[in-house]
Design a protein around this motif. Structure first.
Motif, PDB file in Angstrom:
ATOM      1  N   LEU A 187       0.868  -1.186   0.000  1.00 37.58           N
ATOM      2  CA  LEU A 187       0.000   0.000   0.000  1.00 37.58           C
ATOM      3  C   LEU A 187       0.897   1.226   0.000  1.00 37.58           C
ATOM      4  N   VAL A 188       0.564   2.199  -0.862  1.00 35.83           N
ATOM      5  CA  VAL A 188       1.338   3.434  -0.881  1.00 35.83           C
ATOM      6  C   VAL A 188       0.406   4.615  -0.626  1.00 35.83           C
ATOM      7  N   PHE A 189       0.933   5.589   0.081  1.00 36.01           N
ATOM      8  CA  PHE A 189       0.155   6.773   0.449  1.00 36.01           C
ATOM      9  C   PHE A 189       0.857   8.021  -0.074  1.00 36.01           C
ATOM     10  N   ARG A 190       0.047   8.998  -0.468  1.00 33.81           N
ATOM     11  CA  ARG A 190       0.586  10.261  -0.986  1.00 33.81           C
ATOM     12  C   ARG A 190       0.536  11.320   0.112  1.00 33.81           C
ATOM     13  N   ILE A 191       1.671  11.942   0.356  1.00 32.07           N
ATOM     14  CA  ILE A 191       1.751  13.009   1.361  1.00 32.07           C
ATOM     15  C   ILE A 191       1.207  14.297   0.739  1.00 32.07           C
ATOM     16  N   CYS A 192       0.351  15.006   1.492  1.00 29.27           N
ATOM     17  CA  CYS A 192      -0.363  16.162   0.919  1.00 29.27           C
ATOM     18  C   CYS A 192       0.030  17.494   1.540  1.00 29.27           C
ATOM     19  N   ARG A 193       0.901  17.500   2.531  1.00 25.00           N
ATOM     20  CA  ARG A 193       1.344  18.779   3.109  1.00 25.00           C
ATOM     21  C   ARG A 193       2.675  18.589   3.818  1.00 25.00           C
ATOM     22  N   GLU A 194       3.375  19.708   3.955  1.00 25.97           N
ATOM     23  CA  GLU A 194       4.692  19.640   4.588  1.00 25.97           C
ATOM     24  C   GLU A 194       4.560  19.498   6.096  1.00 25.97           C
ATOM     25  N   PHE A 228      -2.191  13.800  14.911  1.00 22.46           N
ATOM     26  CA  PHE A 228      -2.475  14.690  13.782  1.00 22.46           C
ATOM     27  C   PHE A 228      -2.022  14.089  12.450  1.00 22.46           C
ATOM     28  N   ALA A 229      -1.393  12.929  12.498  1.00 21.20           N
ATOM     29  CA  ALA A 229      -0.699  12.399  11.310  1.00 21.20           C
ATOM     30  C   ALA A 229      -1.650  12.097  10.152  1.00 21.20           C
ATOM     31  N   HIS A 230      -2.905  11.754  10.444  1.00 24.04           N
ATOM     32  CA  HIS A 230      -3.848  11.401   9.377  1.00 24.04           C
ATOM     33  C   HIS A 230      -4.087  12.572   8.419  1.00 24.04           C
ATOM     34  N   ARG A 231      -3.790  13.783   8.860  1.00 24.14           N
ATOM     35  CA  ARG A 231      -4.010  14.956   8.002  1.00 24.14           C
ATOM     36  C   ARG A 231      -2.949  15.096   6.917  1.00 24.14           C
ATOM     37  N   TYR A 232      -1.905  14.300   6.986  1.00 23.47           N
ATOM     38  CA  TYR A 232      -0.757  14.500   6.099  1.00 23.47           C
ATOM     39  C   TYR A 232      -0.756  13.579   4.880  1.00 23.47           C
ATOM     40  N   ALA A 233      -1.748  12.698   4.758  1.00 26.49           N
ATOM     41  CA  ALA A 233      -1.855  11.848   3.565  1.00 26.49           C
ATOM     42  C   ALA A 233      -3.264  11.992   3.007  1.00 26.49           C
ATOM     43  N   ASP A 234      -3.378  12.089   1.681  1.00 35.17           N
ATOM     44  CA  ASP A 234      -4.701  12.321   1.090  1.00 35.17           C
ATOM     45  C   ASP A 234      -5.107  11.288   0.042  1.00 35.17           C
ATOM     46  N   ALA A 235      -4.205  10.369  -0.314  1.00 36.86           N
ATOM     47  CA  ALA A 235      -4.555   9.394  -1.353  1.00 36.86           C
ATOM     48  C   ALA A 235      -3.787   8.107  -1.130  1.00 36.86           C
ATOM     49  N   VAL A 236      -4.360   7.020  -1.654  1.00 37.81           N
ATOM     50  CA  VAL A 236      -3.758   5.698  -1.465  1.00 37.81           C
ATOM     51  C   VAL A 236      -3.763   4.957  -2.798  1.00 37.81           C
ATOM     52  N   SER A 237      -2.799   4.081  -2.983  1.00 34.89           N
ATOM     53  CA  SER A 237      -2.755   3.207  -4.152  1.00 34.89           C
ATOM     54  C   SER A 237      -1.939   1.973  -3.776  1.00 34.89           C
ATOM     55  N   THR A 238      -1.639   1.163  -4.781  1.00 34.32           N
ATOM     56  CA  THR A 238      -0.677   0.088  -4.559  1.00 34.32           C
ATOM     57  C   THR A 238       0.561   0.391  -5.386  1.00 34.32           C
ATOM     58  N   GLY A 239       1.675  -0.148  -4.934  1.00 29.78           N
ATOM     59  CA  GLY A 239       2.927   0.008  -5.660  1.00 29.78           C
ATOM     60  C   GLY A 239       3.742  -1.264  -5.524  1.00 29.78           C
ATOM     61  N   ILE A 240       4.776  -1.354  -6.333  1.00 28.09           N
ATOM     62  CA  ILE A 240       5.699  -2.491  -6.242  1.00 28.09           C
ATOM     63  C   ILE A 240       7.063  -1.969  -5.799  1.00 28.09           C
ATOM     64  N   LEU A 260       8.622  15.800   5.812  1.00 28.96           N
ATOM     65  CA  LEU A 260       7.769  15.308   4.729  1.00 28.96           C
ATOM     66  C   LEU A 260       7.293  16.503   3.914  1.00 28.96           C
ATOM     67  N   LYS A 261       7.237  16.317   2.608  1.00 32.83           N
ATOM     68  CA  LYS A 261       6.788  17.406   1.738  1.00 32.83           C
ATOM     69  C   LYS A 261       5.642  16.928   0.872  1.00 32.83           C
ATOM     70  N   LYS A 262       4.830  17.874   0.450  1.00 34.28           N
ATOM     71  CA  LYS A 262       3.706  17.562  -0.430  1.00 34.28           C
ATOM     72  C   LYS A 262       4.220  16.831  -1.673  1.00 34.28           C
ATOM     73  N   GLY A 263       3.595  15.722  -2.014  1.00 29.05           N
ATOM     74  CA  GLY A 263       4.002  14.954  -3.191  1.00 29.05           C
ATOM     75  C   GLY A 263       4.920  13.789  -2.878  1.00 29.05           C
ATOM     76  N   ASP A 264       5.458  13.740  -1.659  1.00 32.96           N
ATOM     77  CA  ASP A 264       6.243  12.566  -1.268  1.00 32.96           C
ATOM     78  C   ASP A 264       5.341  11.335  -1.262  1.00 32.96           C
ATOM     79  N   ILE A 265       5.954  10.171  -1.436  1.00 31.41           N
ATOM     80  CA  ILE A 265       5.201   8.919  -1.495  1.00 31.41           C
ATOM     81  C   ILE A 265       5.746   7.974  -0.437  1.00 31.41           C
TER      82      ILE A 265
END
Ligand code: MG
Length: 203
Positions: free
Chosen positions: A57-64, A72-84, A165-170
């Protein structure tokens, strides 16, 4: 952007590689050049004879953020996918034996394909996200975020204590059991629930 990967986050996978279950998250980085554009094939690199798939499972970081409190950590990821998390297992085993860094076995070009993103708010419970990997039509890995040793909020809190962590990190969150070798011609398909998010062919 950077890609942060968690190792040994599922007890059964730690056991299959004969690793101890860690007391705090184990993490390493992959560079931006490890991404593989969606729709592209994965070419087995010439330096390894044992490239393994690890579906995660991979998560996208949405804020620095840095030193993020777990609550408060749940506020820092906004999307999920799978990755290899492609891994040159032969090189990694050698590095582990010698106590050397993992980058040659983990951070090489195109070692981190990521699928299409789903907004995280589509999931009522981020602690219950089921995912899978099929190879050539057979299911080889099944996981659920509920089986992670360290949940997403703990990972975000822990890693951000060391690295901003920065916006756009995975964030790759570790693989369940069932890892194995890929061969030319293999077709990998993975997703969340019943929804396919990532497909690629091995060359
Ligand atoms: Mg992994």
């Amino acid at each position: 952007m950077k890609i942060i990967c968690i190792g040994r986050n599922y007890a059964a996978h730690a056991a299959e590689l004969k690793n101890e279950v860690p007391g705090s998250p184990v993490f390493f980085l992959k560079p931006e050049t490890s991404l593989l554009a969606r729709g592209n094939d994965f070419y087995i690199p010439s330096f390894s004879a044992d490239i393994h798939y690890e579906c995660e499972l991979v998560f996208r970081i949405c804020r620095e953020g840095k030193k993020i409190e777990e609550r408060f950590a749940h506020r820092y990821a906004d999307a999920v996918s799978t990755g290899i998390d492609f891994t040159a297992r032969d090189i990694q085993e050698d590095q582990k034996r010698k106590g050397l860094p993992w980058e040659p076995s983990k951070a090489f070009d195109h070692s981190a394909p990521v699928g299409s993103w789903i907004p995280l708010d589509a999931f009522p419970d981020p602690g219950n996200i089921a995912f899978y990997l099929d190879i050539n039509g057979s299911r080889v890995q099944e996981g659920n975020s509920g089986r992670m040793i360290f949940p997403l909020t703990r990972i975000i809190s822990y890693v951000s204590g060391y690295i901003t962590l920065k916006k756009g990190d995975i964030l790759f969150t570790g693989t369940p059991e069932g890892v194995g070798k890929v061969s030319p011609g293999d077709e990998l398909r993975s997703g969340i629930g019943q929804q396919e998010l990532l497909s690629l062919k091995i060359r």
